[in-house]
Design a protein around this motif. Structure first.
Motif, mmCIF file in Angstrom:
data_model
loop_
_atom_site.group_PDB
_atom_site.id
_atom_site.type_symbol
_atom_site.label_atom_id
_atom_site.label_comp_id
_atom_site.label_asym_id
_atom_site.label_seq_id
_atom_site.Cartn_x
_atom_site.Cartn_y
_atom_site.Cartn_z
ATOM 1 N N ILE A 231 2.584 -11.624 -11.445
ATOM 2 C CA ILE A 231 4.044 -11.038 -11.394
ATOM 3 C C ILE A 231 3.744 -12.147 -8.599
ATOM 4 O O ILE A 231 4.770 -12.338 -8.433
ATOM 5 N N THR A 232 2.791 -11.505 -8.525
ATOM 6 C CA THR A 232 2.311 -12.138 -7.483
ATOM 7 C C THR A 232 2.915 -13.861 -7.356
ATOM 8 O O THR A 232 3.155 -13.991 -6.307
ATOM 9 N N GLY A 233 2.081 -14.130 -7.884
ATOM 10 C CA GLY A 233 2.624 -16.100 -7.985
ATOM 11 C C GLY A 233 3.914 -16.370 -8.202
ATOM 12 O O GLY A 233 4.109 -17.185 -7.629
ATOM 13 N N VAL B 205 -2.620 -7.205 -1.286
ATOM 14 C CA VAL B 205 -1.768 -6.482 -2.032
ATOM 15 C C VAL B 205 -2.151 -6.360 -3.593
ATOM 16 O O VAL B 205 -3.361 -6.575 -3.724
ATOM 17 N N GLY B 206 -2.004 -5.457 -4.683
ATOM 18 C CA GLY B 206 -2.825 -4.917 -6.059
ATOM 19 C C GLY B 206 -2.967 -4.363 -5.827
ATOM 20 O O GLY B 206 -3.426 -3.286 -6.811
ATOM 21 N N GLU B 207 -3.829 -3.380 -4.457
ATOM 22 C CA GLU B 207 -4.069 -2.053 -4.966
ATOM 23 C C GLU B 207 -4.511 -1.378 -3.391
ATOM 24 O O GLU B 207 -4.432 -2.443 -2.354
ATOM 25 N N PRO B 208 -4.475 0.061 -3.201
ATOM 26 C CA PRO B 208 -4.997 0.227 -2.200
ATOM 27 C C PRO B 208 -5.869 -0.739 -1.078
ATOM 28 O O PRO B 208 -6.589 -0.098 -1.366
ATOM 29 N N ILE B 209 -5.555 -1.073 -0.394
ATOM 30 C CA ILE B 209 -6.911 -1.806 0.841
ATOM 31 C C ILE B 209 -7.626 -0.582 1.811
ATOM 32 O O ILE B 209 -7.036 -0.057 2.770
ATOM 33 N N VAL C 43 -0.474 -7.220 6.806
ATOM 34 C CA VAL C 43 0.437 -6.290 6.065
ATOM 35 C C VAL C 43 0.330 -6.447 4.456
ATOM 36 O O VAL C 43 -0.355 -6.519 3.680
ATOM 37 N N ASP C 44 -0.178 -4.647 4.643
ATOM 38 C CA ASP C 44 -0.992 -3.807 3.298
ATOM 39 C C ASP C 44 0.759 -4.121 2.369
ATOM 40 O O ASP C 44 1.924 -2.990 2.836
ATOM 41 N N THR C 45 0.680 -4.677 1.160
ATOM 42 C CA THR C 45 2.499 -4.514 0.925
ATOM 43 C C THR C 45 2.166 -3.842 -0.650
ATOM 44 O O THR C 45 1.707 -4.009 -1.601
ATOM 45 N N TRP C 46 3.241 -3.169 -0.502
ATOM 46 C CA TRP C 46 3.463 -2.218 -1.764
ATOM 47 C C TRP C 46 4.753 -2.600 -2.834
ATOM 48 O O TRP C 46 5.156 -2.439 -2.104
ATOM 49 N N TRP C 47 4.238 -3.352 -3.779
ATOM 50 C CA TRP C 47 4.842 -3.510 -5.085
ATOM 51 C C TRP C 47 4.972 -3.236 -6.457
ATOM 52 O O TRP C 47 3.225 -2.859 -6.519
ATOM 53 N N GLN C 48 5.206 -3.713 -7.539
ATOM 54 C CA GLN C 48 5.015 -3.822 -8.473
ATOM 55 C C GLN C 48 5.365 -4.754 -9.240
ATOM 56 O O GLN C 48 6.552 -5.377 -8.575
ATOM 57 N N THR C 49 5.645 -5.145 -10.651
ATOM 58 C CA THR C 49 6.059 -6.399 -11.669
ATOM 59 C C THR C 49 7.525 -6.145 -11.790
ATOM 60 O O THR C 49 8.165 -6.543 -11.306
ATOM 61 N N GLU C 50 7.768 -4.954 -11.720
ATOM 62 C CA GLU C 50 9.120 -4.237 -12.037
ATOM 63 C C GLU C 50 9.723 -4.442 -10.637
ATOM 64 O O GLU C 50 11.056 -4.446 -10.843
ATOM 65 N N GLY D 149 5.224 4.966 -11.101
ATOM 66 C CA GLY D 149 4.070 5.643 -11.835
ATOM 67 C C GLY D 149 2.645 6.082 -11.056
ATOM 68 O O GLY D 149 1.461 6.059 -11.676
ATOM 69 N N ASP D 150 3.143 5.618 -9.382
ATOM 70 C CA ASP D 150 1.450 5.874 -8.987
ATOM 71 C C ASP D 150 2.265 7.329 -7.914
ATOM 72 O O ASP D 150 2.731 7.474 -8.093
ATOM 73 N N GLY D 151 0.861 7.708 -7.425
ATOM 74 C CA GLY D 151 1.107 9.002 -6.934
ATOM 75 C C GLY D 151 1.055 8.459 -5.415
ATOM 76 O O GLY D 151 0.164 7.840 -4.273
ATOM 77 N N GLY E 41 -2.765 5.738 -6.299
ATOM 78 C CA GLY E 41 -3.365 5.398 -7.372
ATOM 79 C C GLY E 41 -2.793 5.563 -8.262
ATOM 80 O O GLY E 41 -1.567 5.994 -8.566
ATOM 81 N N ARG E 42 -2.759 4.915 -9.649
ATOM 82 C CA ARG E 42 -1.596 5.463 -10.807
ATOM 83 C C ARG E 42 -1.622 7.010 -11.621
ATOM 84 O O ARG E 42 -3.254 7.133 -11.301
ATOM 85 N N VAL E 43 -0.582 7.471 -11.805
ATOM 86 C CA VAL E 43 -1.358 8.742 -11.755
ATOM 87 C C VAL E 43 -0.548 8.643 -13.802
ATOM 88 O O VAL E 43 -0.858 9.743 -14.280
ATOM 89 N N HIS F 135 -5.316 -6.638 -10.886
ATOM 90 C CA HIS F 135 -4.559 -6.576 -12.723
ATOM 91 C C HIS F 135 -4.574 -5.201 -13.334
ATOM 92 O O HIS F 135 -5.433 -4.378 -13.582
ATOM 93 N N ARG F 136 -3.480 -5.567 -13.811
ATOM 94 C CA ARG F 136 -2.947 -3.376 -14.734
ATOM 95 C C ARG F 136 -2.899 -4.040 -15.734
ATOM 96 O O ARG F 136 -2.972 -4.596 -16.279
ATOM 97 N N LEU F 137 -3.988 -2.720 -16.702
ATOM 98 C CA LEU F 137 -4.393 -2.886 -17.967
ATOM 99 C C LEU F 137 -3.868 -1.326 -18.490
ATOM 100 O O LEU F 137 -4.034 -0.162 -17.978
HETATM 101 C C1 WT7 Z 1 0.323 -1.301 -8.947
HETATM 102 C C2 WT7 Z 1 1.746 -2.483 -9.839
HETATM 103 C C3 WT7 Z 1 3.008 -6.259 -7.490
HETATM 104 C C4 WT7 Z 1 1.724 -7.222 -7.116
HETATM 105 C C5 WT7 Z 1 0.710 -6.891 -8.097
HETATM 106 C C6 WT7 Z 1 -0.013 -5.934 -8.484
HETATM 107 C C7 WT7 Z 1 -0.787 -1.309 -7.272
HETATM 108 C C8 WT7 Z 1 -0.083 -2.600 -5.880
HETATM 109 C C9 WT7 Z 1 -0.729 -1.743 -3.648
HETATM 110 C C10 WT7 Z 1 -0.791 -1.732 -2.804
HETATM 111 C C11 WT7 Z 1 -0.939 0.534 -3.234
HETATM 112 C C12 WT7 Z 1 -1.082 -1.543 -5.222
HETATM 113 C C13 WT7 Z 1 0.377 0.235 -7.319
HETATM 114 C C14 WT7 Z 1 0.981 -0.433 -8.848
HETATM 115 N N1 WT7 Z 1 -0.574 -1.667 -6.233
HETATM 116 N N2 WT7 Z 1 -0.015 -2.978 -4.504
HETATM 117 N N3 WT7 Z 1 -0.277 -2.414 -1.478
HETATM 118 N N4 WT7 Z 1 -1.341 -0.513 -2.325
HETATM 119 N N5 WT7 Z 1 -1.440 0.448 -4.515
HETATM 120 O O1 WT7 Z 1 1.353 -5.846 -9.775
HETATM 121 O O2 WT7 Z 1 0.125 -5.356 -11.309
HETATM 122 O O3 WT7 Z 1 2.414 -4.823 -11.264
HETATM 123 O O4 WT7 Z 1 0.684 -3.618 -10.507
HETATM 124 O O5 WT7 Z 1 -0.161 -1.948 -8.598
HETATM 125 O O6 WT7 Z 1 -0.903 0.915 -8.092
HETATM 126 O O7 WT7 Z 1 1.584 0.386 -9.436
HETATM 127 P P1 WT7 Z 1 1.491 -4.605 -11.205
#
Ligand code: WT7
Length: 651
Positions: free
Chosen positions: A314-316, A390-394, A414-421, A503-505, A518-520, A529-531
């Motif tokens: 999704i980031t791409g 992006v992708g996880e907590p830094i 910029v620490d960006t939180w978001w998801q594929t959704e 789905g995140d705490g 992190g994920r709950v 990457h989400r697995l």
């Molecule tokens: C999950 C989404 C969105 C692009 C990459 C991943 C985690 C994503 C952060 C952040 C902490 C983050 C969450 C989220 N996540 N960015 N900045 N700080 N956690 O996309 O594969 O849809 O995964 O990545 O757990 O739910 P994704």
């Protein structure tokens, strides 16, 4: 600065916006005020200011079919026109859209005029293969400009792309093609990675030809990149360069309804089957452009922006293709990996292209950190003015290293939180506005509303850890899971009714800043990457020697989490196969079944798994074992002794 990955002081540091930055920033604090006065009017304004509509919309949000939103739904738009033609029409045709660097060191420079011309031809090629509005096209390509051209050509026709990351196996590709019933697959002979060609076309052939899969596919369009030998099926397979050379050059972009599906992107959930996340057009592009402009402070005339993500994620999609191109930005696109042919490759590219904005993942930053400062210090990184994560907590130590070593001790992060959704960034500081706090993604963007709830849906006080929810619909939200409305509702809306469960705490601190925990759920995050634990478990048990398997994500210094599997062999094999051999066989099996990204870092062959009386595997306890921690509460286990046996076997 500490060389260790931990740095407890870093968390307490604060970085106000540099004065020079704030005075020129795209964003200012009034955005928050505007959005909170009238959220929908704010989004409507963004949609009108940032995009060109074929037919203006009059309705902003229709939430009457919740949880399926309609944004700007009586408007019409062409996504590709917004990313291409309009920039040419307004005089930016000669601006470089993409500086592309191939893995072997070849390069291409593509202007907006050239990209527009290519997309028009590619749209004609696809239309000639029978692709029309609403049809699905699978894309399985390396990081080459044709990936961007293909996605935009599909979008231009009102068709729907399903990009599958080039690291996925034939099985994974086939199940995605089948789920979306894709008509055409666009691939390459191969791509370059670490000095070698990796083949892609044979994987497509296997996906289509074996087991009578992918029956929906009528044609495969093949870009020549790796120049590796490929098998050819006359009538089905077509060389991209032949088709493009013969294609009509003119193509007029037509408007499609704002809710026209734009793409499906598969991501892992808590079950064994990936979810086809569906995104549509007008709302998605609005939030992509808005976040790209304000979070990355993009100045299209002067910046060189680089998002290191593959278009398969999704980031791409949002920050290589749609956001930057909608904003008319100039970007770098790179085919290779950070460490080939030498560990300074990224820094060399930043120097070469004078990259000013870099967006990457904490796992990459941590692996550079381990290699030390000497490598980046050999290059001129002074062009960098803004960094993104992006992708996880830094972790704060990586944050500080990133700022000091890559950002010259001054670039905001910029620490960006978001998801594929979510489709686009939801929580992030605004550079030039926010005082930065290492390790925290800080605050929801103007227009976005979040909350932290306990398991029963009660709002939590500041300081308490709970579950992150999004309380109001947003323009780039997913519109569902392809072909599975029930799963859409149960995965995201069942828990809290009218609030989206991410789905995140998370926890909000006393300043109102958000800390992601992190994920709950049973979802792992490996290198951003989400697995899914269930998907890897089901790949493991599909191997004949396996009786039972449990997969956990164990903390890892570089990748965030690592896949660790505990496997019980069938009794008829248990005595005949050496555990090391079984483990090697199964690691390969998972890579063949899903893709190399899912290959477990470790597989432990064990005699039993810890289960509750109802038969549920206690993954929490296996995580303790995998991380070498004292084992938690075992009182609910049928047989608490099992864990000490496993622990003894493992350590
Ligand atoms: C999950 C989404 C969105 C692009 C990459 C991943 C985690 C994503 C952060 C952040 C902490 C983050 C969450 C989220 N996540 N960015 N900045 N700080 N956690 O996309 O594969 O849809 O995964 O990545 O757990 O739910 P994704």
């Amino acid at each position: 600065m500490s060389d260790s990955l931990e740095n407890p002081q870093a968390k307490r540091l604060r970085f106000p916006p540099p004065r020079g930055f704030a005075s020129h920033a795209n964003a200012d604090a009034t955005l928050y005020a505007q959005a909170s006065t009238d959220r929908l009017a704010f989004w409507a304004q963004q949609a009108r200011d940032l995009l060109s509509w074929h037919k203006p919309f009059t309705r902003t949000l229709d939430w009457s079919q919740a949880p399926v939103a309609k944004w700007f739904d009586d408007g019409e738009i062409n996504i590709a026109y917004n990313c291409l033609d309009r920039h040419v029409e307004t005089g930016a045709g000669d601006r470089v859209a993409i500086h592309w660097e191939g893995e072997p060191g070849d390069s291409r420079e593509i202007t907006y005029a050239e990209l527009t011309a290519d997309v028009k031809k590619a749209a004609n090629v696809l239309a000639g293969l029978g692709v029309g509005a609403g049809d699905r096209v699978a894309v399985y390509l390396p990081m080459i400009p044709e990936a961007v051209v293909t996605m935009l050509a599909i979008a231009r026709l009102g068709a729907v792309h399903s990009v599958v990351f080039g690291g996925f196996s034939a099985d994974s590709l086939r199940s995605r093609i089948d789920d979306a019933e894709a008509k055409v697959v666009v691939t390459a002979d191969g791509g370059w990675r670490k000095g070698k060609v990796f083949a892609l076309k044979p994987t497509v052939d296997a996906a289509i030809e074996e087991d009578g899969g992918a029956a929906s596919v009528t044609n495969v369009l093949v870009v020549r990149r790796g120049e590796n030998e490929v098998a050819w099926k006359e009538g089905r397979d077509i060389w991209w360069h032949d088709a493009m050379a013969a294609a009509e050059t003119e193509h007029v972009a037509q408007g499609f309804p704002a809710e026209q599906p734009l793409f499906i992107l598969y991501t892992s959930g808590t079950t064994g089957t990936p979810k086809g996340i569906l995104h549509t057009s007008g709302g998605y592009l609005t939030q992509a452009a808005y976040t790209h402009k304000n979070v990355f402070d993009i100045k299209p005339e002067t910046d060189v922006y680089w998002c290191t993500a593959d278009v398969g994620w999704i980031t791409g999609h949002t920050y290589v293709v749609y956001g930057p191109l909608a904003n008319g930005a100039t970007q770098l696109m790179f085919e290779g990996t950070p460490d080939a042919p030498h560990p300074g490759r990224w820094w060399e590219l930043i120097e070469k292209y004078k990259v000013s904005i870099l967006y990457t993942a904490p796992t990459a930053i941590r692996s550079f950190m381990k290699l030390g400062t000497a490598i980046p210090e050999k290059y001129d990184l002074s062009s960098i003015r803004l960094l993104g994560s992006v992708g996880e907590p830094i972790n704060p130590a990586a944050w500080i290293w990133y700022r000091d070593v890559i950002g010259g001790g001054k670039a905001p992060i910029v620490d960006t939180w978001w998801q594929t959704e979510t489709g686009a960034i939801m929580v992030s500081p605004l550079p030039g506005v926010t005082t930065l706090k290492p390790g925290s993604a800080q605050t929801p963007l103007p227009g976005i509303q979040i909350d932290i709830l306990d398991d029963d849906g009660n709002h939590l006080e500041q300081g308490d850890a709970g579950l992150l929810v999004i309380t109001e619909p947003w323009p780039s939200m997913l519109r569902g899971i392809w072909g599975n409305e029930e799963r859409y509702k149960s995965a995201y809306w069942e828990k809290f009714g009218d609030k989206y469960f991410a789905g995140d705490g998370a926890r909000i601190d006393d300043d109102g800043d958000l800390w992601l925990l992190g994920r709950v759920d049973d979802v792992m995050n490996v290198s951003g990457h989400r697995l899914s634990t269930a998907e890897i478990e089901s790949a493991l048990v599909s191997n004949n020697i396996v009786a039972e398997a449990a997969v956990v994500g164990a903390a890892d210094e570089t990748t965030g989490q690592a896949v660790v599997a505990f496997v019980i062999l069938k009794s008829e094999f248990a005595n005949d196969i050496e555990p090391a051999d079984a483990s090697a066989t199964l690691r390969k099996h998972v890579a063949d079944h899903i893709g190399a990204i899912a290959r477990p870092a470790k597989i432990y062959i064990v005699a039993e798994l810890p289960k509750t009386r109802s038969g549920k595997i206690m993954r929490r306890l296996l995580r303790d074992v995998a991380e070498g921690r004292p084992i938690g509460d075992t009182t609910t286990l049928t047989d608490p002794a099992v864990l000490s046996i496993i622990d003894a076997q493992v350590h």
